[in-house]
Scaffold this active site. Sequence first.
Site, short mmCIF file in Angstrom:
data_model
loop_
_atom_site.label_atom_id
_atom_site.label_comp_id
_atom_site.label_asym_id
_atom_site.label_seq_id
_atom_site.Cartn_x
_atom_site.Cartn_y
_atom_site.Cartn_z
CB SER A 49 -0.91 -0.07 1.21
OG SER A 49 -1.73 1.18 1.22
CD GLU A 50 -1.02 5.89 -2.96
OE1 GLU A 50 -0.98 6.87 -2.70
OE2 GLU A 50 -1.32 5.06 -4.26
CG ASN A 51 -1.55 3.50 3.38
OD1 ASN A 51 -1.05 2.59 2.58
ND2 ASN A 51 -2.12 3.47 4.50
CB SER A 91 5.53 3.65 0.11
OG SER A 91 4.61 3.24 -0.60
#
Length: 220
Positions: A49-51, A91
């Site tokens: 997940s990009e977070n 990320s």
Amino acid sequence: MNKTSVTDKVKIAQRVADELQDGDVVNLGVGIPTLIPDYLGDKSLFLQSENGLLGIGPTPPDDQVDMDLISASKKPITMSPGASLFSSSNSFAMIRGGHVDVAILGALQVDETGEIANWAVPGKDILGVGGAMDLVAGAKKIILSMTHQSKDKKPKIIKKLTFPRSGVRKADMVVTEQAVFKFENETMILTEIAEDFSIDQLKESTEANFVVSPELKTDY
């Protein structure tokens, strides 16, 4: 199929899950992609997940929700064994460095060559670009998981984009509740169509031109 139901979204997530291979590093975008962890069975993947999480697990039971652990859609998730938490900058370094095998994204529009628009609607407020442009540029393969039409029943698979594009790279595959398309040499190929759904019906809901695969599956 005039209304997209939760069942339709699950169907899309299940079909995309079938496409993934053991060992893949897979980024899950906002929306339908975040349903995928619940439909992977015994596959061994690395969901990102990009977070700032590598190792997304399935949705937790209601009594085990921890809102410090959320997906890109801000929905509760779990961490699989060996998962890692890191900063957003790390990320995006992973994404930009070409370490993501598959990006599964939602889309507002996709054209008949695979060009993607998924971050802005002309005339409406823009909250931010998010990671769409980085993922389109950095991932090795792009799969779009999206409803076939917008909420006001306008085609989302169109001849030419009318929304701002997300990048130069194009989609490899589109999965909707009505059909599965793949792109080869900027040609959109219908490879699977929903059961009890005709090609004529599909053409009514799809503005883009497409060719029908000689190996078309009709039990999707």
